[in-house]
Write an enzyme that holds these catalytic residues in place. Structure first.
Site, PDB file in Angstrom:
ATOM      1  N   HIS A 142      -0.558  12.916  12.809  1.00 21.05           N
ATOM      2  CA  HIS A 142      -1.585  12.762  12.541  1.00 21.05           C
ATOM      3  C   HIS A 142      -1.144  12.986  10.846  1.00 21.05           C
ATOM      4  O   HIS A 142      -2.202  12.843   9.797  1.00 21.05           O
ATOM      5  CB  HIS A 142      -2.487  14.132  12.212  1.00 21.05           C
ATOM      6  CG  HIS A 142      -2.112  15.667  11.528  1.00 21.05           C
ATOM      7  ND1 HIS A 142      -1.514  16.430  12.205  1.00 21.05           N
ATOM      8  CD2 HIS A 142      -1.604  15.753  10.416  1.00 21.05           C
ATOM      9  CE1 HIS A 142      -1.044  17.377  11.996  1.00 21.05           C
ATOM     10  NE2 HIS A 142      -1.098  16.750  10.794  1.00 21.05           N
ATOM     11  N   THR A 147       0.644  19.746   8.016  1.00 18.37           N
ATOM     12  CA  THR A 147       1.693  19.529   7.098  1.00 18.37           C
ATOM     13  C   THR A 147       2.841  19.454   8.470  1.00 18.37           C
ATOM     14  O   THR A 147       4.373  18.839   8.178  1.00 18.37           O
ATOM     15  CB  THR A 147       2.451  19.367   5.969  1.00 18.37           C
ATOM     16  OG1 THR A 147       2.820  21.435   6.251  1.00 18.37           O
ATOM     17  CG2 THR A 147       2.129  18.964   4.604  1.00 18.37           C
ATOM     18  N   ASP A 195      -0.950  15.106  19.970  1.00 18.36           N
ATOM     19  CA  ASP A 195      -0.806  15.018  18.396  1.00 18.36           C
ATOM     20  C   ASP A 195       0.876  15.052  18.168  1.00 18.36           C
ATOM     21  O   ASP A 195       1.684  15.850  17.658  1.00 18.36           O
ATOM     22  CB  ASP A 195      -1.411  16.289  17.550  1.00 18.36           C
ATOM     23  CG  ASP A 195      -1.009  16.491  16.378  1.00 18.36           C
ATOM     24  OD1 ASP A 195      -0.843  15.812  15.403  1.00 18.36           O
ATOM     25  OD2 ASP A 195      -1.155  16.939  15.472  1.00 18.36           O
TER      26      ASP A 195
END
Length: 439
Positions: free
Chosen positions: A207, A364, A260
């Protein structure tokens, strides 16, 4: 006399007698077609859709753990101090398996106690030459020059922290303690944390890599994201690889991301030092016990209270591993998603961490690392959560061990294959062919 109810005479149809063996020949042709399709199916990239099958347990002897060999960036089995010691394969530079993958044992992580201008030109080609082990005493480049001599009981493997004193928290000490931490920057701004797994490869979350028309660079060897250091290097990213199964949302709500994970291939390899060092990847079959203490490292939320970023220097925070079933049960109550839907799947791992506003790492991609006998392993990468203000909800990390085959396939240069159909679809197709053959 005609057959009762107009039944057809066996071997004859309404248009006359059937041709003997015609139906059987048609069925054989369909089965051959099915076999041909199965042979032509593209191979599924490992670790993207299915969970790798666990190898059988062996009590004696214990299979060797698979580790990164920092000198080459490739997988190899090797010795390490303490109870995780294994036997090195016979002969220098021997690879394990047909593709260099070594079998790994079950790793059970125990509970633990608590500015100079950056060089942007590629290093000398001789420095970049691949290394190989020479017995157990040192490493050489391909020209035969001895680069480093080490004691046989202290071989330079991955996951080595170069700052043994946990009480030191100054920026330089933090860089030595977590030398695999890198800053992933887009157009000159820090966006996410990255983890060095080989001299030319950085692992991060997908992401953070979904932006278009972005120039990515990686800053390694520096505790700061807004300034360089004498030990740091800024290296441009040559290639961005995102898992093809990545989904920003798994359901109709904010709950969950799928696959992810992404890889960054650098334009040239980093030179290892006590400030730049790769972390180990856990084996395919490993166990992190519930309530084990691990560490999250990074720089935190990129924008907190109008200040960007939350921290300018590297941070660390201890968290505990949370039982997956308890985590799944909590999120079903928290999100009101039906209990028939599994939220926390085998590709995820939960951690218990209160007061996340002080160090908010939810978006993050900060790594979750665990230590075993002094060796650090990359267990997870921060994937998703409800927000740092909702600290009662556990953060969800992507479980790295599930994607070990996918990572190795990308690093070994294998082409990206299309996903193969599921077994259910193949079975349905086979049944359809059988039905067609009986017509």
């Amino acid at each position: 006399m005609e057959p009762w109810c107009g039944a057809e005479v066996r071997g004859q149809g309404p248009q006359g007698p059937r041709v003997p063996g015609a139906s059987r020949s048609r069925s054989r042709a369909l089965l051959l077609l099915l076999l041909l399709l199965l042979l032509l199916l593209p191979r599924r990239p490992a670790g993207e859709r299915i969970r790798p099958r666990r190898p059988p347990r062996h009590a004696h002897p214990r299979p060797p753990l698979t580790r990164w060999r920092p000198s080459t960036g490739y997988l190899a089995a090797g010795a390490s101090p303490g109870t995780l010691s294994t036997t090195v394969p016979t002969g220098p530079g021997v690879s394990c398996g047909s593709r260099g993958i070594c079998p790994s044992g079950r790793l059970r992580l125990p509970r633990q106690a608590q500015t100079n201008q950056t060089t942007t030109a590629p290093p000398n080609s001789q420095t970049m030459a691949p290394l190989k082990t020479v017995g157990t005493l040192g490493m050489m480049d391909t020209t035969g020059s001895v680069l480093k001599t080490v004691h046989s009981s202290n071989l330079p493997f991955c996951g080595s922290s170069h700052e043994p004193d946990p009480t030191l928290r100054d920026p330089e000490a933090m860089t030595r303690r977590w030398p695999w931490m890198v800053s992933v920057q887009a157009n000159g701004s820090h966006i996410c944390a990255g983890i060095l797994i080989a001299s030319q490869w950085v692992l991060t979350v997908a992401h953070c890599l979904s932006q278009n028309h972005v120039n990515y660079i990686v800053r390694a060897g520096s505790p700061w994201i807004n300034q360089t250091a004498g030990t740091s290097s800024d290296v441009p990213v040559h290639r961005v690889i995102i898992n093809h199964g990545y989904q920003p949302r798994r359901y109709w709500s904010w709950v969950g991301r799928a696959h992810d994970i992404g890889l960054l291939k650098l334009k040239w390899g980093l030179k290892y030092s006590k400030y730049v060092w790769p972390i180990c990847l856990p084996g395919l079959d490993y166990v992190v016990e519930d309530s084990s203490l691990c560490t999250v490292t990074g720089w935190g939320y990129p924008r907190a209270n109008g200040i960007w970023p939350q921290f300018q220097s590297l941070q660390e925070k201890e968290v505990s591993i949370l039982n997956s079933k308890k985590c799944d049960h909590f999120y079903h109550k928290f999100s009101r998603i039906s209990s028939l839907v599994r939220i926390i799947n085998p590709q995820m791992i939960c951690a218990s961490d209160n007061n996340r506003e002080e160090f908010c790492y939810e978006i993050t991609g900060e790594p979750l690392v665990c230590s075993s006998d002094g060796t650090w392993y990359l267990v997870g990468m921060m994937s998703w959560g409800p927000g740092c203000k909702k600290s009662e909800a556990p953060p969800i990390f992507l479980q790295v061990s599930y994607y070990r085959p996918w990572i190795w396939d990308r690093l070994s240069g294998e082409p990206l294959a299309l996903p193969a159909p599921s077994r259910t679809l193949l079975l349905a197709f086979l049944l359809l062919l059988i039905l067609l053959g009986t017509l």
